[in-house]
Design an enzyme around this catalytic site. Sequence first.
Site, mmCIF file in Angstrom:
data_model
loop_
_atom_site.group_PDB
_atom_site.id
_atom_site.type_symbol
_atom_site.label_atom_id
_atom_site.label_comp_id
_atom_site.label_asym_id
_atom_site.label_seq_id
_atom_site.Cartn_x
_atom_site.Cartn_y
_atom_site.Cartn_z
ATOM 1 N N ARG A 80 38.119 -1.622 -38.472
ATOM 2 C CA ARG A 80 36.785 -2.136 -38.769
ATOM 3 C C ARG A 80 36.737 -3.660 -38.768
ATOM 4 O O ARG A 80 35.694 -4.262 -38.560
ATOM 5 C CB ARG A 80 36.277 -1.571 -40.097
ATOM 6 N N LYS A 231 21.156 -8.635 -24.028
ATOM 7 C CA LYS A 231 20.400 -9.245 -22.935
ATOM 8 C C LYS A 231 21.351 -9.985 -21.997
ATOM 9 O O LYS A 231 22.088 -9.352 -21.261
ATOM 10 C CB LYS A 231 19.299 -10.144 -23.515
#
Length: 415
Positions: A80, A231
């Site tokens: 993690r 993006k």
Amino acid sequence: MTQDNRGDGRPGRDEAQTRPDTRLTQAGRRPEWTGIAGQPGGVVNPAVWRASTVLYDNVAHLYAARAPDADQSQHWFYGRKGTPTGWALADALTEMEPGAAGTMLYPSGVAAISCALLAVLKPGDQLLMVDSVYDPTRAFCEKMLRPMGIDTVYYDPLIGADIAGLITASTRAIFLESPGSLTMEVQDVPAITALARERGITTLIDNTWATPYFFRALSHGVDIAILACTKYIVGHSDVMMGSVTANAAHWSKIQSTAWLFGQMSSPDDCWLALRGLRTLGTRLHQHQHSALKIAHWLNERPEVGKVLHPALPNSPGHEAWKRDFGGSSGLFSFTLRDGDEAMRSRFIDSLRHFGIGYSWGGFESLALPVDPKMIRTATSWSTPDPLIRLHIGLEDSDDLISDLDSAFLSYRKNS
Ligand SMILES: *Cc1c(COP(=O)(O)O)cnc(C)c1O
């Protein structure tokens, strides 16, 4: 930081002196992530290090790794907390933003925005939020922050130094998004950040449109720069990811909050984002070139009311764009003069080279109907003409122009 990342034994280099395109090709390629200890040579790209469990040689090593003073940010501990694939991407994003102390990665742009806001705000605080903000950011303020006792006040994207009039004793943070991703207002970032600095207020910016390649947020006084990596960083429409890059004063809070919420990005996604990042400069220049050509072409069309593109002189905040930005990307909007909803749908439906869908920043062109009127509160969106947002991809711009041209023809025929 001087490293030899090429694996060819030649002298190392000094990152501080290289320009962004050079940094994009070299950043994050540490020899310990691209090679094998004790063996000369190495591969170009850090591998995909998939992991949950990290194994230690003995109990003493296990204890050492969880010692409170151990820097767990780029240290084997547990999956993690990341592996070298994500560390390489985070390092590269930090290197692209001069003045940054570090970068955390998140499973989406929205996760990055919400975690950054929660890192700086507490109940009783007030947040100043730009009215042109990405709609899900507004939803987070209203549906999560407000019930927690954090008040959000929205401000005009063109407010500049007049934001001083909105600051109260409880103002803790100012959030910017420049340009706004629907209506393209470019904010006076230096005026706002100078005021915020004076008063000890934290500034955060959603820098997804320009990326650090075209706008260096921290150099313009911003404390925390957020990207929807989904993006342009990823650039291929196949990965969801967000990042938060912070200066030294805010870095440890950003890091600890992300860890408390268990935020991370998978090694496979980080590897794809790192692959995308290598061509960010080349892609952005091409997006810029084609989008400008098409924006100028649209500007001459009788069917078009306004073209909202930061690099066009009549676009709101154009002067600030010219002063502060190194370029413009592929996303902009335009209105259909005297059009209505049905005409807009007809126009978009008749395009052959533009996909119809959310998101942007990939290699492909997209067209989207957008309605800013419904999501504003501090300012009004006065144009009754319908708005269309285009993302100009890497297709041949002449093909895109003929596509738009035929869409106008069929639109006229039917109107
Ligand atoms: C897409 C987008 C986001 C959110 O990113 P996701 O990865 O889709 O969650 C945030 N800000 C802007 C300006 C965006 O366009």
